[in-house]
Design an enzyme around this catalytic site. Structure first.
Site, PDB file in Angstrom:
ATOM      1  N   SER A  25       0.850  -1.191   0.000  1.00  0.00           N
ATOM      2  CA  SER A  25       0.000   0.000   0.000  1.00  0.00           C
ATOM      3  C   SER A  25       0.889   1.246   0.000  1.00  0.00           C
ATOM      4  O   SER A  25       1.694   1.414  -0.915  1.00  0.00           O
ATOM      5  CB  SER A  25      -0.964  -0.026   1.187  1.00  0.00           C
ATOM      6  OG  SER A  25      -2.004   0.906   1.010  1.00  0.00           O
ATOM      7  N   HIS A  84      -6.994  -6.204  -0.491  1.00  0.00           N
ATOM      8  CA  HIS A  84      -5.960  -5.320   0.037  1.00  0.00           C
ATOM      9  C   HIS A  84      -5.423  -5.872   1.359  1.00  0.00           C
ATOM     10  O   HIS A  84      -6.105  -5.858   2.382  1.00  0.00           O
ATOM     11  CB  HIS A  84      -6.531  -3.918   0.244  1.00  0.00           C
ATOM     12  CG  HIS A  84      -5.487  -2.861   0.417  1.00  0.00           C
ATOM     13  ND1 HIS A  84      -4.804  -2.317  -0.657  1.00  0.00           N
ATOM     14  CD2 HIS A  84      -4.991  -2.255   1.517  1.00  0.00           C
ATOM     15  CE1 HIS A  84      -3.942  -1.411  -0.219  1.00  0.00           C
ATOM     16  NE2 HIS A  84      -4.034  -1.357   1.095  1.00  0.00           N
ATOM     17  N   ASP A 113      -8.433  -6.113  -5.092  1.00  0.00           N
ATOM     18  CA  ASP A 113      -8.077  -5.038  -4.155  1.00  0.00           C
ATOM     19  C   ASP A 113      -9.130  -3.934  -4.209  1.00  0.00           C
ATOM     20  O   ASP A 113      -9.468  -3.437  -5.274  1.00  0.00           O
ATOM     21  CB  ASP A 113      -6.707  -4.468  -4.517  1.00  0.00           C
ATOM     22  CG  ASP A 113      -6.093  -3.619  -3.421  1.00  0.00           C
ATOM     23  OD1 ASP A 113      -6.797  -2.738  -2.883  1.00  0.00           O
ATOM     24  OD2 ASP A 113      -4.916  -3.831  -3.090  1.00  0.00           O
TER      25      ASP A 113
END
Length: 534
Positions: A196, A466, A428
């Site tokens: 991320s 994610h 994601d």
């Protein structure tokens, strides 16, 4: 308390053992870190505390010296960079830096694994890596949800430490100084791993300091941070329209409908959409009769518009200095797991003030407007239109030069011997895998496919969301660290890797983009039953 740190011997997967003189953990306490050891401007640093820790990691008991330190800013009004090291007994002569997440503000857990790391292999500290990380140059306000405090953006030095990645190099340089002081030797190799924001930081170090790290793992990287912020602002305003927000029941309806429509495109129905780009689900098939909201079994016209906007690209009709022109949208119509709504839609619509139950991205936009863009904590996130920002356009353009880390000329990193592994989940719901695919394709266009393949691999993991948050369709686990070690040390690139679904005891081939795993025959829970297909 004095503890001797001695390299006891090699362990599996590490380099050869070398004896080092004993060092005292407590002897590092209050050690000064000269400004001269850091390539970027600081006023030096200092070790603030040391302590001896013993932890059971990956089934192995590890004793290490925890070193906490701080790096002082040039601007007296800027916050310090807080950093931490874990210096293990039996050091393997390797070092690794972890990246952060969101707006950072806390030091990552040095006992954790790399992103998408497997549960059945040792974490880096258990492999006797010297670990280090920092908070990127500011400290999280505990009154704000974790990783969502952007208030530091009011200070230029703090903004550059975070957004441009300056704190990464300062922390790296200070940490290597302390490692050399502790072990009387420098690491044979230094690695970086993050997801991320941490994935973005991984690309930053490869772009800006190509000789600083020998190997890099970049997972679901938010590399075009300004561009995504504009996109999140666009979605925030759409989802805030009357009746536009799909509640949790409708989110599940959408998820189930996409799975029903597209799950079998890869040859088997296993609740994982491997052929994501072949999935073309039309949300209008869920339209309520007449277009009005008549309950959880359908989508109103406003909700169809909202979910379509989330899954399609957004382009702004003005130039910004980074050269970016848009953001490609999330794969919500391509198998994103709506059972984890916090990161995607949230459970309530965005509003002013922004509720913590709104989507993570909407809260991120709210902080960005208040502290990065306007530098006015009282400014409403709804008073800035990403499509027509008016007086804020010049500031947006300037911030793009700091936040969009889009240099694709990685030849200096490759020439230095660096190796880069890119990973992203195809489901994601916070950082679009389409964006990572775009970056990878730009690198190929710049360097050529063959040259790119000498130092870079990009894998798209079907069904993974994610950071494996909540209950993803595929909880990805792959030993990317061992693969990276072999590539860096022996020149052996990954060959036919396999990714494990940790929650369901099944495997898939980890296909190099743009390939995806297609079912052929046999046990659908075994990777050998699939072939990577373009």
């Amino acid at each position: 308390m004095l503890v001797t740190l001695v390299l006891a011997g090699a362990i599996a997967g590490t380099g050869p053992a070398t004896a080092h003189p004993a060092v005292e953990c407590a002897g590092l306490d209050q050690l000064k870190i000269p400004a001269s050891v850091m390539s970027l401007p600081t006023t030096g640093g200092r070790v603030t505390s040391t302590s001896v820790k013993t932890s059971v990691l990956s089934g192995v008991t590890i004793t290490y010296c925890q070193v906490d330190a701080s790096i002082s800013p040039v601007d007296p009004a800027a916050p310090e960079i807080k950093m931490r090291l874990a210096l293990p007994h039996g050091w393997n002569r390797q070092a690794m830096m972890f990246g952060g997440g969101g707006y950072n503000g806390t030091i990552p857990d040095l006992t954790a694994n790399v992103p998408f790391g497997p549960a059945d292999q040792p974490v880096p500290l258990a492999r006797r890596y010297a670990m280090f990380a920092g908070d990127s140059g500011h400290q999280q306000n505990p009154a704000v949800p974790p990783s969502l405090d952007g208030s530091f953006g009011a200070n230029d030095e703090a903004l550059h430490n975070f957004a441009a990645g300056d704190a990464l190099k300062k922390t790296r340089d200070a940490s290597l100084f302390l490692i050399r002081h502790a072990y009387r030797a420098k690491p044979a190799e230094v690695y970086f791993a993050g997801g991320s924001t941490g994935g973005r930081e991984a690309l930053v170090v490869a772009q800006r300091w190509p000789e600083a790290f020998d190997g890099v793992i970049s997972a679901y990287p938010a590399w075009n941070n300004l561009s995504e912020a504009l996109y999140l602002g666009y979605l925030t305003q759409i989802l805030a329209q009357p009746g536009a927000f799909p509640g949790v029941e409708k989110q599940k309806l959408l998820y189930d409908s996409v799975i029903n429509a597209c799950d079998g495109l890869d040859g088997v129905r296993d609740n994982v959409i491997s052929n994501e780009r072949g999935c073309h689900f039309d949300p209008r098939t869920l339209r309520c009769p007449g277009g009005a909201d008549t309950g959880p079994g359908c989508l109103s016209d406003a909700q169809v518009t909202a979910v379509t906007a989330m899954s399609t690209s957004f382009e702004w009709p003005y130039r910004i200095a980074s050269g970016e022109t848009g953001y490609p949208g999330f794969p919500f119509l391509s198998g994103a797991d709506m059972r984890t709504p916090f990161l995607g839609f949230g459970t309530t619509p965005p509003a002013d003030p922004m509720p913590v139950t709104s989507g993570y991205g909407m809260q991120y936009w709210n902080q960005w407007v208040k502290h990065f863009l306007t530098r006015d904590p009282g400014h409403s996130a709804f008073a800035v239109d990403p499509r027509d920002p008016g007086k804020w356009r010049e500031r947006i353009s300037y911030l793009s030069t700091i936040q969009d880390r889009n240099n694709v000329d990685l030849r200096p990193f490759a020439r230095a011997g660096g190796k880069l592994i890119l990973l992203h989940g195809a489901a994601d719901e916070l950082v679009s895998h389409r964006s990572t695919s775009d970056y990878y394709q730009r690198v190929q266009q710049k360097l050529g496919a063959h040259s790119t393949g000498t130092f870079l691999r990009y894998y798209l993991v079907p069904g993974a969301n994610h950071a494996n948050v909540g209950a993803p369709a595929f909880a990805a686990g792959w030993d990317s660290l061992s693969a990276l070690e072999s590539w860096v040390r022996k020149g052996q690139a990954p060959v036919r890797p396999i990714v494990t679904d940790a929650s369901r005891d099944r495997t898939l081939p980890l296909c190099e983009f743009p390939y995806w795993p297609k079912y052929r025959a046999g046990d659908p829970g075994t990777a050998s039953s699939f072939a990577c297909t373009r």
